[in-house]
Design a protein around this motif. Structure first.
Motif, PDB file in Angstrom:
ATOM      1  N   GLU A   1      76.358  33.469  60.918  1.00 15.92           N
ATOM      2  CA  GLU A   1      75.099  34.043  60.447  1.00 15.92           C
ATOM      3  C   GLU A   1      73.907  33.191  60.877  1.00 15.92           C
ATOM      4  O   GLU A   1      72.873  33.731  61.288  1.00 15.92           O
ATOM      5  N   ASP A   2      74.054  31.877  60.792  1.00 15.67           N
ATOM      6  CA  ASP A   2      72.965  30.984  61.188  1.00 15.67           C
ATOM      7  C   ASP A   2      72.674  31.090  62.681  1.00 15.67           C
ATOM      8  O   ASP A   2      71.513  31.042  63.105  1.00 15.67           O
ATOM      9  N   GLN A   3      73.727  31.246  63.489  1.00 22.85           N
ATOM     10  CA  GLN A   3      73.491  31.392  64.922  1.00 22.85           C
ATOM     11  C   GLN A   3      72.819  32.733  65.222  1.00 22.85           C
ATOM     12  O   GLN A   3      71.887  32.800  66.029  1.00 22.85           O
TER      13      GLN A   3
ATOM     14  N   THR B   1      70.862  34.366  63.274  1.00 25.23           N
ATOM     15  CA  THR B   1      69.469  34.191  62.843  1.00 25.23           C
ATOM     16  C   THR B   1      68.676  33.439  63.897  1.00 25.23           C
ATOM     17  O   THR B   1      67.532  33.803  64.205  1.00 25.23           O
TER      18      THR B   1
ATOM     19  N   HIS C   1      79.034  31.399  57.543  1.00 25.06           N
ATOM     20  CA  HIS C   1      77.645  30.924  57.470  1.00 25.06           C
ATOM     21  C   HIS C   1      77.167  30.422  58.831  1.00 25.06           C
ATOM     22  O   HIS C   1      76.010  30.640  59.211  1.00 25.06           O
TER      23      HIS C   1
END
Length: 142
Positions: free
Chosen positions: A35-37, A39, A32
């Motif tokens: 993925e957040d980075q 994004t 996660h």
């Protein structure tokens, strides 16, 4: 009979809410974060992207703009991937270090493999401690 069902439902709810909360799996948690980075990179949000970097990375790039410029220059497939998918993952030393293989299709049509090194922090959370990127999508293992 309805009273019996109500009592059973209440007992089941009491048992469920009294169970200790299970900590999130470190493999899932670190996925996660990656993925957040990604994004944040896609949104050109330097501050959010920089927040996922480990202290060692922040020591080399003490400013979010320096960090962002480095990523744009040296990690284009990670900065703006076309598509990506997680490959293999490996936990080392009981989760102190976690490696993730991320298979990336770049916007330029080339395929890449990025190996993310995730390091557990003193607070128990994880930060991205480094990324190695190679022009290849064939999984070689970690």
């Amino acid at each position: 009979m309805r009273a019996l069902y109500a009592v059973l439902a209440l007992c089941a709810a009491t048992v469920l809410f009294s169970l200790p909360a299970r900590a999130e799996d470190p493999i899932d948690a670190t996925r996660h974060i990656i993925e957040d980075q990604i994004t944040a990179f896609l949104k050109d949000d330097a501050e959010a992207a920089y927040s996922f970097a480990a202290p060692g990375i922040k020591a080399m790039y003490p400013d979010k703009n320096m960090f962002f410029a480095m990523v744009k220059k040296s990690y284009e497939p990670v900065y703006h991937p076309g598509n990506y998918a997680f490959g293999r993952s490996r936990s080392i030393d009981d989760g102190t270090m976690i490696y993730h293989e991320v298979l990336i299709s770049g916007r330029d049509g080339k395929d890449w493999t990025a190996i993310y090194q995730m390091m557990r922090q003193p607070d128990g959370g994880y930060k991205i401690n480094g990324v190695q990127i190679v022009p290849n999508t064939e999984s070689k293992g970690i």
